[in-house]
Design a protein around this motif. Sequence first.
Motif, PDB file in Angstrom:
ATOM      1  N   LEU A 269      -2.076 -68.185  25.167  1.00 53.00           N
ATOM      2  CA  LEU A 269      -0.631 -68.373  25.306  1.00 53.00           C
ATOM      3  C   LEU A 269       0.180 -67.581  24.287  1.00 53.00           C
ATOM      4  CD1 LEU A 269      -0.514 -72.214  26.032  1.00 53.00           C
ATOM      5  CD2 LEU A 269      -0.054 -70.357  27.646  1.00 53.00           C
ATOM      6  N   LEU A 270      -0.408 -67.256  23.153  1.00 53.45           N
ATOM      7  CA  LEU A 270       0.368 -66.658  22.069  1.00 53.45           C
ATOM      8  C   LEU A 270       0.123 -65.171  21.837  1.00 53.45           C
ATOM      9  CD1 LEU A 270      -0.133 -69.460  19.359  1.00 53.45           C
ATOM     10  CD2 LEU A 270       1.859 -69.151  20.844  1.00 53.45           C
ATOM     11  N   HIS A 271      -1.033 -64.673  22.252  1.00 52.96           N
ATOM     12  CA  HIS A 271      -1.421 -63.347  21.774  1.00 52.96           C
ATOM     13  C   HIS A 271      -1.699 -62.319  22.870  1.00 52.96           C
ATOM     14  CE1 HIS A 271      -2.680 -65.961  18.157  1.00 52.96           C
ATOM     15  NE2 HIS A 271      -1.490 -65.427  17.921  1.00 52.96           N
ATOM     16  N   ASP A 272      -1.915 -61.089  22.421  1.00 51.06           N
ATOM     17  CA  ASP A 272      -2.064 -59.910  23.277  1.00 51.06           C
ATOM     18  C   ASP A 272      -3.225 -60.046  24.264  1.00 51.06           C
ATOM     19  OD1 ASP A 272      -2.186 -57.363  24.352  1.00 51.06           O
ATOM     20  OD2 ASP A 272      -1.965 -56.342  22.426  1.00 51.06           O
ATOM     21  N   PHE A 277     -10.693 -62.212  21.210  1.00 57.71           N
ATOM     22  CA  PHE A 277     -10.695 -63.045  20.011  1.00 57.71           C
ATOM     23  C   PHE A 277     -12.012 -63.803  19.911  1.00 57.71           C
ATOM     24  CE2 PHE A 277      -6.211 -62.489  21.014  1.00 57.71           C
ATOM     25  CZ  PHE A 277      -5.690 -62.143  19.765  1.00 57.71           C
ATOM     26  N   LEU A 278     -12.687 -63.596  18.789  1.00 58.20           N
ATOM     27  CA  LEU A 278     -13.934 -64.301  18.496  1.00 58.20           C
ATOM     28  C   LEU A 278     -13.691 -65.187  17.287  1.00 58.20           C
ATOM     29  CD1 LEU A 278     -16.478 -61.389  18.866  1.00 58.20           C
ATOM     30  CD2 LEU A 278     -16.677 -63.569  20.042  1.00 58.20           C
ATOM     31  N   GLU A 279     -14.022 -66.472  17.425  1.00 59.72           N
ATOM     32  CA  GLU A 279     -13.807 -67.366  16.295  1.00 59.72           C
ATOM     33  C   GLU A 279     -14.642 -66.929  15.103  1.00 59.72           C
ATOM     34  OE1 GLU A 279     -13.913 -71.572  16.577  1.00 59.72           O
ATOM     35  OE2 GLU A 279     -12.980 -71.610  18.541  1.00 59.72           O
ATOM     36  N   GLU A 293      -2.473 -68.881  13.585  1.00 59.66           N
ATOM     37  CA  GLU A 293      -1.531 -69.323  14.619  1.00 59.66           C
ATOM     38  C   GLU A 293      -2.244 -70.145  15.689  1.00 59.66           C
ATOM     39  OE1 GLU A 293       1.562 -65.507  14.281  1.00 59.66           O
ATOM     40  OE2 GLU A 293       0.058 -65.598  15.873  1.00 59.66           O
ATOM     41  N   ALA A 294      -3.457 -69.701  16.067  1.00 62.52           N
ATOM     42  CA  ALA A 294      -4.235 -70.439  17.068  1.00 62.52           C
ATOM     43  C   ALA A 294      -4.684 -71.791  16.513  1.00 62.52           C
ATOM     44  CB  ALA A 294      -5.435 -69.615  17.519  1.00 62.52           C
TER      45      ALA A 294
END
Length: 362
Positions: A269-272, A277-279, A293-294
């Motif tokens: 919802l927030l990013h590109d 994205f890997l935790e 942010e996540a």
Amino acid sequence: MMTEQAHMSDLAIPPGEYLEEVLEEMGVSQAELARRMGRPPQAINEILKGEKAITPETALQLEQVVGVPAYFWSNLEASYRLVLAKKVDEQKAEGEVEVASSYPYLELSKLGLVEKTRNTICKVKELRRFFGVSSLFNIGEVKEYSPAFRQVEKDSMSHEALAAWLRAGHIVASGKNTKDFNAERLNDCLSDIKSLTFETDPNILIENLGKLLASCGVALVLIPHFPKTYTTGATFWVDKKKAVIMMSLRGSWSDIFWFSLMHEIGHILLHDKRATFLENGQSDPQYLKQEKEADLFAQKTLIPAKEYNEFLSKHDFSASSIESFSKKIGIFPGVVTGRLQFDGLLPHTVHHHRIRFKWKKA
């Protein structure tokens, strides 16, 4: 008849070798063939030795001079060169055996993503097919897998295993049917997703959660944790219409699962959309900012900040108090306990209402 048999054979016959047989049957010398084709004798000699390829122009000339169709010469040449190329590729594959051993072949074979085999060359070829590359040395340069090679959480991390885990997620996600992604619907579904925290049977949970996310355009993919990957979740996009949340089921505490899931939804919802994205792991400032942010999104979505602060002000973190608070905000009480542990307000030896999921083995 000879032409037809050679054309239908699976054996790669050197074009020059067959041309010699044709010339012998015709009683035509190399020098005579060169004169009829208007080519230097040396060029004909090189073709007969296999040193020079038969081009489309040469194939047409041979058709006109010896009566064997041009397509036959072209096909014979292509087949022969392909076999030579395969032999070269076999040699290259031998040079990739060592790097192939860095990938979790056994885990991939258990998932049915590569063929079970003990042959090292076959493993190289299967891994090439799995990753969609012509050489295993190219994997780190492919955008889809490059995030795995930027992770730096632990020295013992296997970037190759993480790349394989990501690739497995891409393959599984591509086969999942979802609606077109709709951010507004995903936001509206957050309360329904939170209500699933009360489901203690992980199999029922995953089925219902998968359907709910699919209706928002998000594919939920569960790929068991590969050794030395140290990642609980990932987020990426298959295309502009399908987002993917990938979970490794690393660990078994339900509250950790829920925080990780909400963390990944936050990225969506927030990013590109172009990013993977890997935790955990990357040290890039922009990446760390997006991770924070996540994290904040997950915290606020699961437990609203205002209500949480009011709960903390009472300084009562007993099992009954946690249960009462969880009912008020509509979240499973074990999630509240996990948050209190994370914030250092409850020792990790106290597990009020926390539960462990028993995942099905792949």
